[in-house]
Scaffold this motif. Structure first.
Motif: not given
Ligand SMILES: [Zn+2]
Length: 80
Positions: A17, A19-20, A49, A54
């Motif tokens: 991902c 983002v995370c 997400c 996830h």
């Molecule tokens: Zn994520």
């Protein structure tokens, strides 16, 4: 002797991902299949997400039913 390229450690995963940084699955169904294969019997939750899905462990108070998962704060500050 290895005759093929290394297999991805997480079947069905699309990568990481942005983002995370977690392992990202393209669909909810793919995440559920991976959960069943990689974490049988564990209380892993499938959650969205951004445009990925996830796997994650729910907090203990959610597993026991004391807190509804929808009441959890968005800890990563991600707005979908
Ligand atoms: Zn994520």
């Amino acid at each position: 002797m290895t005759t093929h390229a290394a297999r991805p450690p997480r079947p069905h995963a699309a990568g990481r991902c942005d983002v995370c940084g977690k392992v990202a699955y393209p669909t909810k169904a793919a995440a559920k299949v991976a959960r069943r294969r990689l974490h049988p019997g564990e209380a892993m939750s499938v959650y969205r997400c951004g445009c990925w899905w996830h796997l994650g462990h729910l907090p203990a108070n959610v597993r026991t039913g004391d807190t509804d998962r929808h009441d959890l704060p968005n800890r990563r500050g991600v707005s979908a």
